[in-house]
Write a protein that holds these residues in place. Structure first.
Motif, short mmCIF file in Angstrom:
data_model
loop_
_atom_site.label_atom_id
_atom_site.label_comp_id
_atom_site.label_asym_id
_atom_site.label_seq_id
_atom_site.Cartn_x
_atom_site.Cartn_y
_atom_site.Cartn_z
N SER A 1 53.71 46.17 34.52
CA SER A 1 55.11 45.75 34.22
C SER A 1 54.80 45.25 32.43
CB SER A 1 55.03 44.31 34.84
OG SER A 1 53.44 43.61 34.01
N GLY A 2 53.50 45.42 31.88
CA GLY A 2 53.81 45.24 30.40
C GLY A 2 52.98 43.86 29.68
N ALA A 3 52.73 43.35 31.38
CA ALA A 3 51.85 41.98 30.48
C ALA A 3 50.31 42.16 29.27
CB ALA A 3 51.51 41.32 31.57
N PRO A 4 50.21 40.95 28.55
CA PRO A 4 49.38 41.63 27.93
C PRO A 4 48.13 41.03 28.00
CG PRO A 4 50.16 39.16 27.19
CD PRO A 4 50.73 40.16 28.02
N SER A 5 48.13 40.22 28.85
CA SER A 5 46.92 39.33 29.90
C SER A 5 47.11 38.65 31.14
CB SER A 5 45.76 38.51 28.85
OG SER A 5 46.77 37.76 28.10
N ILE A 6 46.49 38.36 31.59
CA ILE A 6 46.07 37.79 32.85
C ILE A 6 44.21 36.97 33.03
CG2 ILE A 6 47.91 38.99 34.54
CD1 ILE A 6 45.31 40.06 35.92
N SER A 7 44.71 35.65 33.71
CA SER A 7 43.38 34.87 33.86
C SER A 7 43.01 34.80 35.65
CB SER A 7 43.25 33.91 32.98
OG SER A 7 44.41 33.13 33.44
N PRO A 8 43.10 35.59 36.38
CA PRO A 8 43.17 35.14 37.64
C PRO A 8 41.93 34.43 37.94
CG PRO A 8 42.55 37.63 37.63
CD PRO A 8 43.28 37.09 36.41
N MET A 9 41.06 34.05 38.65
CA MET A 9 39.90 33.56 39.51
C MET A 9 39.50 34.73 40.58
SD MET A 9 38.96 29.36 39.75
CE MET A 9 37.73 29.51 39.00
N LEU A 10 37.91 35.57 40.60
CA LEU A 10 37.51 36.27 40.97
C LEU A 10 36.56 35.34 41.62
CD1 LEU A 10 37.12 39.50 41.32
CD2 LEU A 10 35.44 39.19 39.91
N PHE A 11 36.25 35.73 43.73
CA PHE A 11 35.13 36.15 44.02
C PHE A 11 34.81 37.27 43.88
CE2 PHE A 11 32.49 35.81 48.13
CZ PHE A 11 31.17 34.93 47.55
N ASP A 12 33.45 38.30 44.63
CA ASP A 12 32.53 39.02 44.56
C ASP A 12 31.88 39.00 45.61
OD1 ASP A 12 31.15 39.01 42.53
OD2 ASP A 12 31.80 39.94 40.76
N GLY A 13 31.01 37.91 45.40
CA GLY A 13 30.10 37.98 46.53
C GLY A 13 28.55 38.49 45.74
N THR A 14 28.39 38.84 44.97
CA THR A 14 27.53 38.04 44.00
C THR A 14 26.63 37.76 43.12
OG1 THR A 14 28.38 38.96 41.60
CG2 THR A 14 27.97 41.23 42.80
N GLY A 15 27.07 36.90 43.88
CA GLY A 15 26.23 34.91 43.24
C GLY A 15 26.43 34.25 44.18
N ASP A 16 25.49 32.90 44.41
CA ASP A 16 25.79 32.49 45.38
C ASP A 16 26.34 30.64 45.00
OD1 ASP A 16 23.39 31.26 44.10
OD2 ASP A 16 22.34 31.00 45.69
N ASP A 17 26.98 30.87 43.48
CA ASP A 17 27.31 29.46 42.90
C ASP A 17 29.01 29.85 42.98
OD1 ASP A 17 27.84 31.65 41.36
OD2 ASP A 17 27.08 30.50 39.56
N GLY A 18 29.40 30.23 43.71
CA GLY A 18 31.13 30.78 44.27
C GLY A 18 31.45 31.69 43.09
N ALA A 19 33.09 31.30 42.61
CA ALA A 19 33.98 32.14 42.08
C ALA A 19 33.72 32.06 40.47
CB ALA A 19 35.31 31.75 42.17
#
Length: 291
Positions: free
Chosen positions: A182-200
């Motif tokens: 869509s041509g956006a320059p950036s985004i900043s979502p939170m991510l949880f991927d399951g690689t650590g035990d401290d959340g997103a």
């Protein structure tokens, strides 16, 4: 892809995306796509992620200080279309050499099952150093417009709340591709991927151009797709440091496949070259969206 850097416990968070695979910075960085838009990207009909298997050769690019003087490795990443969910498996093998000549072999084995509506994730991460277990993270998580929760079973049973708008890995990839298209320059979502035990984690994603085919890829299945460069920085929510825990650059294709990786581990950076690639099969019936 996913990722944080630092000690080896964090190196397993190196890609979800990417792969690659989640900002306190959202309040101060411009170009943000708000959570409602990101949530909508989960079900976007124009984003067709592809089941595939990719293997990468990792070579040392730069040394920026610290104890590591040499590093090499491989990474394999497989996505399987499980009809109503995406099954992913990633194995990262890294060998490092210290200034004293010590050699360390590091392995991260990461697997997920993520529902295609982006609301449920089962995850497992196992990391070893020279064959000895370093960490094991397992559990499942749910998320939605009003937030969610992670239920860890290992290393210690406990639960962590997920903020509203948190994305799981495949949904994170879809959000990046949709924003780039869509041509956006950036985004900043939170991510949880399951690689650590401290959340997103917080992520800040810079979209550095999106162009139509053909591309310079040597794989015909990728060369005919739109693609563009992406840079993803990962931050710990509790940190007030502007420096990311981990950062990765890559070229994303419109089907979610990545190549031309640049992986920053803090003390050193590595370059990832796509060595082999094959598209996977779709569920019986031939339509991955109707099972």
């Amino acid at each position: 892809m996913t990722g944080r850097s630092g000690d080896w416990t964090d190196l397993g968070r190196a890609w979800t995306a990417p792969f690659p695979g989640g900002v306190l910075l959202a309040a101060i960085l411009s170009g943000t796509v708000m959570s409602g838009t990101i949530m909508a990207a989960r079900a976007a009909p124009d984003i067709r992620l592809a089941p595939h298997r990719a293997a990468y050769d990792l070579t040392l690019a730069t040394i920026k200080g610290g104890d590591t003087v040499s590093a090499s490795g491989t990474m394999t990443y497989a996505v399987t279309d499980a009809c109503t969910a995406w099954s992913t498996q990633q194995e990262l093998r890294l060998q490092t050499v210290s200034r004293s000549g010590g050699v360390t072999s590091l392995v991260s084995d990461y697997a997920t099952l993520e529902s295609k509506d982006g609301r449920h994730l089962v995850f497992r991460t196992v990391q070893t150093s020279d064959g000895r277990p370093v960490t094991r993270v397992m559990g499942e998580a749910t998320t939605g417009p009003s937030g969610g929760e992670i239920h860890y079973t290992q290393p210690v049973p406990h639960s962590v709340t997920l903020p509203a708008g948190t994305l799981f890995p495949m949904a994170h990839t879809a959000a990046i591709i949709r924003a780039a298209g869509s041509g956006a320059p950036s985004i900043s979502p939170m991510l949880f991927d399951g690689t650590g035990d401290d959340g997103a984690q917080y992520t800040y994603v810079m979209l550095l151009g999106w162009g139509g085919p053909p591309s310079s890829s040597g794989f015909p299945a990728l060369a005919h797709l739109p693609s563009g460069r992406v840079h993803v920085a990962f931050y710990t929510p509790s940190s007030h440091d502007m420096r990311p825990d981990y950062a990765i650059g890559m070229r994303y294709f419109a089907n979610g496949v990545s190549d031309q990786l640049d992986m920053d581990f803090g003390d050193f950076t590595m370059r990832g070259t796509l060595r082999s690639f094959s598209l996977g099969s779709v569920p019986p019936g031939g339509d991955r969206h109707r099972c």
